[in-house]
Motif scaffolding. Structure first.
Motif, PDB file in Angstrom:
ATOM      1  N   HIS A   1       0.731  -1.305  -0.140  1.00  0.00           N
ATOM      2  CA  HIS A   1      -0.285  -0.017   0.102  1.00  0.00           C
ATOM      3  C   HIS A   1       0.657   1.179   0.042  1.00  0.00           C
ATOM      4  O   HIS A   1       0.300   2.370  -0.264  1.00  0.00           O
ATOM      5  N   THR A   2       1.971   1.289   0.481  1.00  0.00           N
ATOM      6  CA  THR A   2       2.752   2.076   0.388  1.00  0.00           C
ATOM      7  C   THR A   2       3.958   2.555  -0.876  1.00  0.00           C
ATOM      8  O   THR A   2       4.351   3.112  -0.831  1.00  0.00           O
ATOM      9  N   LYS A   3       3.868   1.156  -1.987  1.00  0.00           N
ATOM     10  CA  LYS A   3       4.499   1.356  -2.789  1.00  0.00           C
ATOM     11  C   LYS A   3       4.003   2.451  -4.090  1.00  0.00           C
ATOM     12  O   LYS A   3       2.591   2.884  -4.108  1.00  0.00           O
ATOM     13  N   LYS A   4       4.853   2.935  -4.569  1.00  0.00           N
ATOM     14  CA  LYS A   4       4.580   3.948  -5.759  1.00  0.00           C
ATOM     15  C   LYS A   4       4.121   2.795  -6.119  1.00  0.00           C
ATOM     16  O   LYS A   4       4.565   1.997  -7.176  1.00  0.00           O
ATOM     17  N   ALA A   5       2.719   2.659  -7.166  1.00  0.00           N
ATOM     18  CA  ALA A   5       2.420   2.121  -8.522  1.00  0.00           C
ATOM     19  C   ALA A   5       2.803   2.240  -9.499  1.00  0.00           C
ATOM     20  O   ALA A   5       2.475   1.148 -10.211  1.00  0.00           O
ATOM     21  N   GLY A   6       3.586   3.193  -9.934  1.00  0.00           N
ATOM     22  CA  GLY A   6       4.415   2.599 -11.090  1.00  0.00           C
ATOM     23  C   GLY A   6       5.501   1.910 -10.646  1.00  0.00           C
ATOM     24  O   GLY A   6       6.057   1.171 -11.750  1.00  0.00           O
ATOM     25  N   LEU A   7       5.572   0.879  -9.668  1.00  0.00           N
ATOM     26  CA  LEU A   7       7.369   0.187  -9.538  1.00  0.00           C
ATOM     27  C   LEU A   7       5.997  -1.432  -9.235  1.00  0.00           C
ATOM     28  O   LEU A   7       6.631  -1.787  -9.259  1.00  0.00           O
TER      29      LEU A   7
ATOM     30  N   SER B   1       4.010  -4.316 -10.670  1.00  0.00           N
ATOM     31  CA  SER B   1       4.102  -5.135 -11.995  1.00  0.00           C
ATOM     32  C   SER B   1       2.584  -4.979 -12.682  1.00  0.00           C
ATOM     33  O   SER B   1       2.019  -3.714 -12.401  1.00  0.00           O
ATOM     34  N   GLY B   2       2.594  -5.336 -14.272  1.00  0.00           N
ATOM     35  CA  GLY B   2       2.093  -4.707 -14.771  1.00  0.00           C
ATOM     36  C   GLY B   2      -0.151  -5.333 -14.718  1.00  0.00           C
ATOM     37  O   GLY B   2      -1.281  -4.265 -14.764  1.00  0.00           O
ATOM     38  N   GLY B   3       0.617  -6.281 -13.838  1.00  0.00           N
ATOM     39  CA  GLY B   3      -0.930  -7.130 -13.234  1.00  0.00           C
ATOM     40  C   GLY B   3      -1.316  -6.386 -12.233  1.00  0.00           C
ATOM     41  O   GLY B   3      -2.323  -6.445 -11.990  1.00  0.00           O
ATOM     42  N   GLN B   4      -1.105  -6.214 -11.251  1.00  0.00           N
ATOM     43  CA  GLN B   4      -0.669  -5.414  -9.986  1.00  0.00           C
ATOM     44  C   GLN B   4      -1.581  -3.749 -10.402  1.00  0.00           C
ATOM     45  O   GLN B   4      -2.355  -3.301  -9.745  1.00  0.00           O
ATOM     46  N   GLN B   5      -0.703  -2.972 -11.699  1.00  0.00           N
ATOM     47  CA  GLN B   5      -1.274  -1.977 -11.803  1.00  0.00           C
ATOM     48  C   GLN B   5      -2.835  -1.658 -12.845  1.00  0.00           C
ATOM     49  O   GLN B   5      -3.109  -1.326 -12.272  1.00  0.00           O
ATOM     50  N   ASN B   6      -3.055  -3.242 -13.062  1.00  0.00           N
ATOM     51  CA  ASN B   6      -4.441  -3.569 -13.351  1.00  0.00           C
ATOM     52  C   ASN B   6      -5.210  -3.076 -12.255  1.00  0.00           C
ATOM     53  O   ASN B   6      -6.310  -2.891 -11.993  1.00  0.00           O
ATOM     54  N   LEU B   7      -4.771  -4.246 -11.607  1.00  0.00           N
ATOM     55  CA  LEU B   7      -5.617  -4.052 -10.215  1.00  0.00           C
ATOM     56  C   LEU B   7      -6.108  -3.070  -9.666  1.00  0.00           C
ATOM     57  O   LEU B   7      -6.798  -2.950  -8.777  1.00  0.00           O
TER      58      LEU B   7
END
Ligand SMILES: Nc1ncnc2c1ncn2[C@@H]1O[C@H](COP(=O)(O)OP(=O)(O)OP(=O)(O)O)[C@@H](O)[C@H]1O
Ligand SMILES: [Mg+2]
Length: 240
Positions: free
Chosen positions: A128-134, A136-142
């Motif tokens: 939850h504290t991680k920058k979204a850009g870091l 994975s592509g799949g996690q960004q989609n989620l």
């Protein structure tokens, strides 16, 4: 009336329609999927639904409210959420900040809603504290999906949520999609992969050259000669 009801939607980018006479209903608790060849107009339909493109003809109703001519920014307030095909998170913001931004339409405590969403998407909770850009592509989609769910929409439109993902993560995303439908939400998915669409959807529409070529339950659609339909060789009538 289903949560989403469209009637005869015709839309395009200039004067020429790209999609013509599209009527799609989506019900709460169900996954309704749009498949079809590249350029068939699937994303165009998604953009018309959410007000990015204004239809030349037809109507779009969300919970019986006509949103067809509404400015795009007002539509989410009526319960319609959209996750675009690309660039769907704020990469420099944390996971939590992305969700907080998504919560602006939803009156009330966003932290309670975030906690609920972290139960559904445990990987996002852990990061939850991680920058979204870091992510994975799949996690960004989620994350993009979770952000759209912050507003507790009655209809969520997902444009290719599994594009570019590994097969393993594709399964994870589809499982989440099925779960979202149980959250009092009608899910509309645009998908490239026919097999996955048939496996995970309740209802399927096949768009070919801007038209709703055929639609029916996933079981009905899987009986059809799909390769011919995709190549534009078949003129199958609607199965409904
Ligand atoms: N911004 C735009 N301006 C003009 N034409 C566009 C625009 N976006 C898409 N089109 C055209 O509209 C048609 C339908 O495109 P659309 O993106 O809706 O297809 P799609 O079914 O989503 O395809 P894909 O599977 O490749 O995502 C295509 O011929 C495309 O070139
Ligand atoms: Mg598309």
């Amino acid at each position: 009336m289903p949560a989403l009801h469209t009637e005869g939607v015709t839309a395009g980018y200039g004067k020429t329609p790209i999609i013509t006479d599209i009527s799609v209903d989506a019900e709460v608790g169900r996954v309704t999927t749009i498949i079809g060849p590249n350029g068939a107009g699937k994303s165009t339909f998604a953009k018309a639904l959410v007000g990015i493109l204004k239809p030349m003809a037809g109507r779009i109703l969300v919970n019986d409210v006509d949103v067809t001519r509404m400015p795009g920014h007002e539509i989410p307030r009526h319960g319609l959420a959209y996750v675009p095909q690309n660039d769907n998170v704020f990469k420099r913001m944390s996971v939590r900040e992305n969700l907080e931004i998504g919560g602006f339409v939803h009156k009330g405590d966003s932290s309670a809603r975030i906690a609920e969403l972290f139960e559904i998407f445990p990987d996002l909770g852990k990061a939850h504290t991680k920058k979204a850009g870091l992510l994975s592509g799949g996690q960004q989609n989620l994350l993009a999906i979770a952000r759209a769910l912050m507003a507790k929409p009655s209809v969520i439109v997902l444009d290719e949520p599994t594009a570019g993902l590994s097969p393993a993560y594709t399964s994870v995303v589809w499982e989440q999609v099925a779960r979202i439908a149980t959250l009092n939400t009608a899910v509309v998915v645009v998908e490239q992969n026919v097999e996955r669409a048939l496996k995970h959807s309740d209802y399927v529409h096949i768009f070919v050259a801007g038209r709703d070529h055929v639609h029916g339950t996933a079981a009905d659609i899987s009986q059809l000669d799909l390769p011919s339909i995709f190549l534009g060789r078949s003129h199958a009538a609607s199965t409904t």
